[in-house]
Scaffold this motif. Structure first.
Motif, PDB file in Angstrom:
ATOM      1  N   ALA A  48       0.780  -1.052   0.053  1.00  0.00           N
ATOM      2  CA  ALA A  48       0.000   0.033  -0.029  1.00  0.00           C
ATOM      3  C   ALA A  48       0.806   1.182  -0.029  1.00  0.00           C
ATOM      4  O   ALA A  48       2.010   1.040   0.164  1.00  0.00           O
ATOM      5  CB  ALA A  48      -0.934  -0.052   1.371  1.00  0.00           C
ATOM      6  N   GLY A  49       0.350   2.497  -0.251  1.00  0.00           N
ATOM      7  CA  GLY A  49       1.369   3.585  -0.236  1.00  0.00           C
ATOM      8  C   GLY A  49       1.663   4.007  -1.486  1.00  0.00           C
ATOM      9  O   GLY A  49       1.271   3.291  -2.561  1.00  0.00           O
ATOM     10  N   LYS A  50       2.230   5.255  -1.941  1.00  0.00           N
ATOM     11  CA  LYS A  50       2.525   5.870  -3.247  1.00  0.00           C
ATOM     12  C   LYS A  50       3.436   4.763  -3.550  1.00  0.00           C
ATOM     13  O   LYS A  50       3.550   4.450  -5.111  1.00  0.00           O
ATOM     14  CB  LYS A  50       3.040   7.282  -2.971  1.00  0.00           C
ATOM     15  N   TRP A  51       4.523   4.159  -2.910  1.00  0.00           N
ATOM     16  CA  TRP A  51       5.692   3.537  -3.495  1.00  0.00           C
ATOM     17  C   TRP A  51       5.601   2.006  -3.178  1.00  0.00           C
ATOM     18  O   TRP A  51       5.564   2.015  -1.888  1.00  0.00           O
ATOM     19  CB  TRP A  51       7.001   4.054  -3.214  1.00  0.00           C
ATOM     20  N   GLY A  52       5.492   1.008  -3.779  1.00  0.00           N
ATOM     21  CA  GLY A  52       5.591  -0.427  -3.428  1.00  0.00           C
ATOM     22  C   GLY A  52       6.768  -1.093  -3.773  1.00  0.00           C
ATOM     23  O   GLY A  52       7.592  -0.716  -4.657  1.00  0.00           O
ATOM     24  N   TRP A  53       7.374  -1.650  -2.684  1.00  0.00           N
ATOM     25  CA  TRP A  53       8.582  -2.542  -3.016  1.00  0.00           C
ATOM     26  C   TRP A  53       8.425  -3.592  -3.743  1.00  0.00           C
ATOM     27  O   TRP A  53       7.416  -4.428  -3.404  1.00  0.00           O
ATOM     28  CB  TRP A  53       9.197  -2.840  -1.611  1.00  0.00           C
ATOM     29  N   ILE A  54       9.118  -3.987  -4.789  1.00  0.00           N
ATOM     30  CA  ILE A  54       9.023  -5.223  -5.514  1.00  0.00           C
ATOM     31  C   ILE A  54      10.277  -5.616  -5.586  1.00  0.00           C
ATOM     32  O   ILE A  54      11.444  -5.160  -5.545  1.00  0.00           O
ATOM     33  CB  ILE A  54       8.147  -5.254  -6.640  1.00  0.00           C
ATOM     34  N   SER A  55      10.688  -7.071  -5.955  1.00  0.00           N
ATOM     35  CA  SER A  55      11.789  -7.505  -6.421  1.00  0.00           C
ATOM     36  C   SER A  55      11.480  -8.474  -7.887  1.00  0.00           C
ATOM     37  O   SER A  55      10.524  -9.396  -7.842  1.00  0.00           O
ATOM     38  CB  SER A  55      12.274  -8.485  -5.241  1.00  0.00           C
ATOM     39  N   ASN A  56      12.211  -8.298  -8.935  1.00  0.00           N
ATOM     40  CA  ASN A  56      12.477  -9.246  -9.754  1.00  0.00           C
ATOM     41  C   ASN A  56      13.478  -9.286 -10.482  1.00  0.00           C
ATOM     42  O   ASN A  56      14.892  -8.899  -9.978  1.00  0.00           O
ATOM     43  CB  ASN A  56      11.135  -8.768 -11.045  1.00  0.00           C
ATOM     44  N   ILE A  57      13.542 -10.192 -11.827  1.00  0.00           N
ATOM     45  CA  ILE A  57      14.976 -10.294 -12.220  1.00  0.00           C
ATOM     46  C   ILE A  57      15.936  -8.949 -12.634  1.00  0.00           C
ATOM     47  O   ILE A  57      17.148  -9.034 -12.296  1.00  0.00           O
ATOM     48  CB  ILE A  57      14.681 -10.974 -13.667  1.00  0.00           C
ATOM     49  N   GLN A  58      15.246  -7.971 -12.726  1.00  0.00           N
ATOM     50  CA  GLN A  58      15.929  -6.489 -12.858  1.00  0.00           C
ATOM     51  C   GLN A  58      16.595  -5.940 -11.384  1.00  0.00           C
ATOM     52  O   GLN A  58      17.461  -5.213 -11.408  1.00  0.00           O
ATOM     53  CB  GLN A  58      14.931  -5.497 -13.500  1.00  0.00           C
ATOM     54  N   GLY A  59      15.887  -6.366 -10.278  1.00  0.00           N
ATOM     55  CA  GLY A  59      16.620  -5.905  -9.102  1.00  0.00           C
ATOM     56  C   GLY A  59      15.360  -5.608  -8.168  1.00  0.00           C
ATOM     57  O   GLY A  59      14.121  -5.802  -8.307  1.00  0.00           O
ATOM     58  N   TYR A  60      15.847  -4.982  -7.015  1.00  0.00           N
ATOM     59  CA  TYR A  60      14.901  -4.198  -6.055  1.00  0.00           C
ATOM     60  C   TYR A  60      14.400  -3.154  -6.490  1.00  0.00           C
ATOM     61  O   TYR A  60      15.158  -2.354  -6.811  1.00  0.00           O
ATOM     62  CB  TYR A  60      15.840  -4.440  -4.769  1.00  0.00           C
ATOM     63  N   GLN A  61      13.138  -2.866  -6.575  1.00  0.00           N
ATOM     64  CA  GLN A  61      12.731  -1.497  -6.882  1.00  0.00           C
ATOM     65  C   GLN A  61      11.615  -0.998  -6.016  1.00  0.00           C
ATOM     66  O   GLN A  61      10.841  -2.040  -5.678  1.00  0.00           O
ATOM     67  CB  GLN A  61      12.230  -1.457  -8.367  1.00  0.00           C
ATOM     68  N   TYR A  62      11.405   0.435  -5.954  1.00  0.00           N
ATOM     69  CA  TYR A  62      10.191   0.967  -5.391  1.00  0.00           C
ATOM     70  C   TYR A  62       9.299   1.249  -6.745  1.00  0.00           C
ATOM     71  O   TYR A  62       9.852   1.961  -7.585  1.00  0.00           O
ATOM     72  CB  TYR A  62      10.335   1.984  -4.618  1.00  0.00           C
ATOM     73  N   VAL A  63       7.978   0.848  -6.848  1.00  0.00           N
ATOM     74  CA  VAL A  63       7.287   1.122  -8.110  1.00  0.00           C
ATOM     75  C   VAL A  63       5.893   1.595  -7.480  1.00  0.00           C
ATOM     76  O   VAL A  63       5.436   1.433  -6.656  1.00  0.00           O
ATOM     77  CB  VAL A  63       7.099   0.079  -9.125  1.00  0.00           C
ATOM     78  N   GLU A  64       5.012   2.636  -8.415  1.00  0.00           N
ATOM     79  CA  GLU A  64       3.863   2.952  -8.152  1.00  0.00           C
ATOM     80  C   GLU A  64       2.810   2.261  -8.513  1.00  0.00           C
ATOM     81  O   GLU A  64       1.698   2.545  -7.920  1.00  0.00           O
ATOM     82  CB  GLU A  64       4.013   4.567  -8.935  1.00  0.00           C
ATOM     83  N   LYS A  65       2.969   1.111  -9.368  1.00  0.00           N
ATOM     84  CA  LYS A  65       1.818   0.252  -9.603  1.00  0.00           C
ATOM     85  C   LYS A  65       2.120  -1.295  -9.345  1.00  0.00           C
ATOM     86  O   LYS A  65       3.192  -1.817  -9.578  1.00  0.00           O
ATOM     87  CB  LYS A  65       1.624   0.493 -11.209  1.00  0.00           C
ATOM     88  N   HIS A  66       0.941  -1.834  -9.148  1.00  0.00           N
ATOM     89  CA  HIS A  66       1.231  -3.545  -9.002  1.00  0.00           C
ATOM     90  C   HIS A  66       1.603  -4.074 -10.148  1.00  0.00           C
ATOM     91  O   HIS A  66       1.136  -3.599 -11.058  1.00  0.00           O
ATOM     92  CB  HIS A  66      -0.282  -3.865  -8.433  1.00  0.00           C
TER      93      HIS A  66
END
Ligand code: MD6
Ligand code: FE
Length: 202
Positions: A48-66
């Motif tokens: 939840a929130g403006k920035w969501g933490w995700i991880s994928n093949i490209q790396g760890y990132q904060y992104v605005e969308k699911h």
């Protein structure tokens, strides 16, 4: 690292679990994968929130969308903002709320530092719900302490502990799991949920 063990009473935990079920309805759990190797994590996550933490093949990132629904993350509920204000900061609010789902018995989380945020002077606050976690932490990877995080426990990384290594070795089933008592279909039986509140942008 500050531990406030069993800090939340039953009613506040139930309110938070209800708020989480609404988030998960709009923003379902998904399985992150490890940078480079693309191997799945042994947990599921949502945000939840403006920035969501995700991880994928490209790396760890904060992104605005699911990454699957492509929609913005839901707002951080006031039940959680209240805890941040109480224990961390009255002025700067968190803009990121990561929800980790651990299913029993096979979930765990590798040793890591929380260091993807822009300003590492902002604290990180976590809330544990449901099954117990055997939680490991320390200044170095080689000298780790172990603590059992039970439901309703809060943990804060700030100041000299902000970059401590930490991870979840295993999940221990409990006799009365408060998440099961709430009876939402979106959470599996005997699970553990950990919520981390952070400020990603300065
Ligand atoms: C967990 N917690 O307890 C994982 N990170 O499931 C974390 O990764 C964590 O508990 C930063 C601050 C507190 C935490
Ligand atoms: Fe962490």
């Amino acid at each position: 690292m500050i531990f406030l063990l069993n800090s939340l009473d039953k009613n506040s935990q139930i309110k938070i679990i209800k708020d989480l079920s609404k988030i998960i309805y709009k923003s379902p759990f998904f399985t992150p994968t490890l940078p480079r190797f693309n191997k799945p994590f042994k947990i599921k996550i949502s945000n939840a929130g403006k920035w969501g933490w995700i991880s994928n093949i490209q790396g760890y990132q904060y992104v605005e969308k699911h990454p699957e629904t492509k929609k913005n993350w839901p707002e951080i509920p006031s039940s959680l903002l209240y805890l941040w204000q109480k224990h961390c900061c009255k002025i700067k609010m968190p803009d990121s709320c990561l929800i980790n789902l651990y299913s029993f018995p096979n979930s765990s989380l590798g040793l890591h530092q929380d260091n993807n945020e822009k300003d590492l002077t902002n604290p990180v606050l976590s809330i544990s719900l449901g099954s117990n976690a055997i939680f490991r932490y320390g200044k170095n990877k080689t000298n780790l302490n172990e603590i059992c995080l039970k439901t309703g426990s809060i943990c804060i990384l700030k100041d000299s502990s902000r970059l401590y290594y930490h991870g979840v070795k295993k999940i221990q089933k409990v006799k009365e799991n408060i998440i099961d008592e709430c009876d939402f279909d979106c959470f599996p039986k005997n699970c553990r949920i950990n919520i981390t509140l952070r400020k990603f942008e300065g």
